[in-house]
Design a protein around this motif. Structure first.
Motif, PDB file in Angstrom:
ATOM      1  N   ARG A   1       0.098  13.308 -10.765  1.00  0.00           N
ATOM      2  CA  ARG A   1       0.062  11.928 -10.276  1.00  0.00           C
ATOM      3  C   ARG A   1      -1.364  11.520  -9.919  1.00  0.00           C
ATOM      4  O   ARG A   1      -1.788  10.390 -10.179  1.00  0.00           O
ATOM      5  N   ALA A   2      -2.114  12.443  -9.321  1.00  0.00           N
ATOM      6  CA  ALA A   2      -3.500  12.151  -8.947  1.00  0.00           C
ATOM      7  C   ALA A   2      -4.360  11.948 -10.189  1.00  0.00           C
ATOM      8  O   ALA A   2      -5.124  10.973 -10.289  1.00  0.00           O
ATOM      9  N   ILE A   3      -4.239  12.836 -11.154  1.00  0.00           N
ATOM     10  CA  ILE A   3      -5.053  12.759 -12.369  1.00  0.00           C
ATOM     11  C   ILE A   3      -4.737  11.489 -13.162  1.00  0.00           C
ATOM     12  O   ILE A   3      -5.618  10.862 -13.750  1.00  0.00           O
ATOM     13  N   GLU A   4      -3.471  11.089 -13.156  1.00  0.00           N
ATOM     14  CA  GLU A   4      -3.064   9.881 -13.877  1.00  0.00           C
ATOM     15  C   GLU A   4      -3.765   8.637 -13.335  1.00  0.00           C
ATOM     16  O   GLU A   4      -3.984   7.668 -14.072  1.00  0.00           O
ATOM     17  N   LYS A   5      -4.147   8.664 -12.063  1.00  0.00           N
ATOM     18  CA  LYS A   5      -4.753   7.487 -11.439  1.00  0.00           C
ATOM     19  C   LYS A   5      -6.282   7.490 -11.503  1.00  0.00           C
ATOM     20  O   LYS A   5      -6.925   6.583 -10.971  1.00  0.00           O
ATOM     21  N   ILE A   6      -6.884   8.483 -12.141  1.00  0.00           N
ATOM     22  CA  ILE A   6      -8.352   8.518 -12.245  1.00  0.00           C
ATOM     23  C   ILE A   6      -8.844   7.238 -12.924  1.00  0.00           C
ATOM     24  O   ILE A   6      -8.331   6.822 -13.953  1.00  0.00           O
ATOM     25  N   GLY A   7      -9.837   6.621 -12.306  1.00  0.00           N
ATOM     26  CA  GLY A   7     -10.369   5.359 -12.809  1.00  0.00           C
ATOM     27  C   GLY A   7      -9.806   4.139 -12.104  1.00  0.00           C
ATOM     28  O   GLY A   7     -10.312   3.017 -12.288  1.00  0.00           O
ATOM     29  N   MET A   8      -8.753   4.319 -11.311  1.00  0.00           N
ATOM     30  CA  MET A   8      -8.153   3.192 -10.595  1.00  0.00           C
ATOM     31  C   MET A   8      -9.123   2.646  -9.550  1.00  0.00           C
ATOM     32  O   MET A   8      -9.789   3.391  -8.841  1.00  0.00           O
ATOM     33  N   GLY A   9      -9.218   1.337  -9.466  1.00  0.00           N
ATOM     34  CA  GLY A   9     -10.036   0.675  -8.466  1.00  0.00           C
ATOM     35  C   GLY A   9      -9.174  -0.013  -7.430  1.00  0.00           C
ATOM     36  O   GLY A   9      -8.093   0.451  -7.094  1.00  0.00           O
ATOM     37  N   GLY A  10      -9.642  -1.165  -6.969  1.00  0.00           N
ATOM     38  CA  GLY A  10      -8.869  -1.932  -6.003  1.00  0.00           C
ATOM     39  C   GLY A  10      -8.872  -1.354  -4.612  1.00  0.00           C
ATOM     40  O   GLY A  10      -7.923  -1.542  -3.845  1.00  0.00           O
ATOM     41  N   TYR A  11      -9.947  -0.617  -4.254  1.00  0.00           N
ATOM     42  CA  TYR A  11     -10.005  -0.005  -2.922  1.00  0.00           C
ATOM     43  C   TYR A  11      -9.945  -1.059  -1.825  1.00  0.00           C
ATOM     44  O   TYR A  11     -10.581  -2.107  -1.896  1.00  0.00           O
ATOM     45  N   SER A  12      -9.160  -0.778  -0.820  1.00  0.00           N
ATOM     46  CA  SER A  12      -9.067  -1.644   0.364  1.00  0.00           C
ATOM     47  C   SER A  12      -8.934  -0.766   1.593  1.00  0.00           C
ATOM     48  O   SER A  12      -8.079   0.131   1.624  1.00  0.00           O
ATOM     49  N   LEU A  13      -9.754  -0.992   2.581  1.00  0.00           N
ATOM     50  CA  LEU A  13      -9.731  -0.170   3.786  1.00  0.00           C
ATOM     51  C   LEU A  13      -8.360  -0.168   4.444  1.00  0.00           C
ATOM     52  O   LEU A  13      -7.887   0.867   4.916  1.00  0.00           O
ATOM     53  N   LEU A  14      -7.691  -1.306   4.452  1.00  0.00           N
ATOM     54  CA  LEU A  14      -6.421  -1.422   5.154  1.00  0.00           C
ATOM     55  C   LEU A  14      -5.199  -1.221   4.268  1.00  0.00           C
ATOM     56  O   LEU A  14      -4.139  -0.840   4.760  1.00  0.00           O
ATOM     57  N   ASP A  15      -5.320  -1.449   2.955  1.00  0.00           N
ATOM     58  CA  ASP A  15      -4.112  -1.467   2.124  1.00  0.00           C
ATOM     59  C   ASP A  15      -4.163  -0.521   0.926  1.00  0.00           C
ATOM     60  O   ASP A  15      -3.156  -0.333   0.257  1.00  0.00           O
ATOM     61  N   ASN A  16      -5.326   0.053   0.649  1.00  0.00           N
ATOM     62  CA  ASN A  16      -5.431   0.969  -0.492  1.00  0.00           C
ATOM     63  C   ASN A  16      -6.639   1.875  -0.297  1.00  0.00           C
ATOM     64  O   ASN A  16      -7.600   1.831  -1.057  1.00  0.00           O
TER      65      ASN A  16
END
Length: 229
Positions: free
Chosen positions: A141-156
């Motif tokens: 599951r972790a490897i599948e998400k490599i490259g994912m963005g959308g970082y949010s301090l409170l929600d992601n």
């Protein structure tokens, strides 16, 4: 591991020696995790009852699918250990709390930074009614998400991501006091990448990590210098 009172007594009786070696190591500039007094905790006095007090684990082996956290200035940084001395975590070139963060696969040394120790997390069989994933499935599951963005301090944030990999529920104990801790990000609802944000997040003082509210606990404290990948 069974504890031994004889080992505890010997450690207490020899503690003045550790004080002296700590002074010598400090003068020599020896990193805290490489000091004699710390190494004997895992190599000599691993059965001492004092290990229950200082949280230093004598089980130095890291297993794929383990959720890790390491202290940063102001917060705990989380990641998924996938084996081979590598971690998948939310990070960027300059910071772990930049809105430029992406899920990246990095060496363990990059995840640890200059920390002298780190911790592993222990999960119950179920979190929010969902059965937790095996180590292999957590890694996938972790490897599948490599490259994912959308970082949010409170929600992601890094904790939402790492705990989601293990449980299927995006939870952050560090945002509990703000929004209850559970993410409603589309990243986790629909499995798609959220739009990236711009700018930088402000620095924070170390916030409480209330993972105990979800029956998730710190399992082990390990030294950065002598864990076994």
């Amino acid at each position: 591991m069974a504890r031994d009172w004889a080992s505890t007594l010997v450690e207490l009786l020899t503690s003045p020696v550790s004080v002296v070696t700590d002074v010598i190591d400090a003068l020599a500039g020896t990193p805290a995790h490489e000091r004699f007094s710390n190494s004997i905790k895992t190599d000599v006095f691993q059965d001492s009852h004092l290990r229950d007090l200082d949280g230093v684990s004598t089980d130095r082996k890291l297993r794929p699918g383990t959720i890790l956290r390491v202290g940063r200035t102001g917060f705990w940084h989380y990641g998924v250990y996938i084996g081979g001395d590598e971690v998948v975590h939310f990070t960027s070139v300059d910071s772990d709390v930049s809105t430029d963060n992406q899920v990246m696969r990095t060496p363990m040394s990059r995840f640890l930074g200059d920390a002298s120790e780190f911790q592993t997390l222990k999960f119950p069989q179920r979190v929010r009614g969902r059965r937790v994933y095996s180590g292999r499935a957590t890694c996938a599951r972790a490897i599948e998400k490599i490259g994912m963005g959308g970082y949010s301090l409170l929600d992601n944030n890094c904790q939402h991501f790492a705990v989601w990999c293990k449980t299927g529920v995006a939870i952050s104990g560090q945002t509990v006091l703000v929004n209850g801790g559970e993410s409603d990000s589309a990243v986790y609802r629909a499995g798609i990448e959220a739009p990236a944000l711009t700018g930088r997040l402000p620095a924070l003082d170390r916030v409480p990590d209330l993972m105990g509210m979800f029956d998730i606990e710190v399992s082990r404290t390990l030294f950065a210098s002598n864990y076994l990948p």
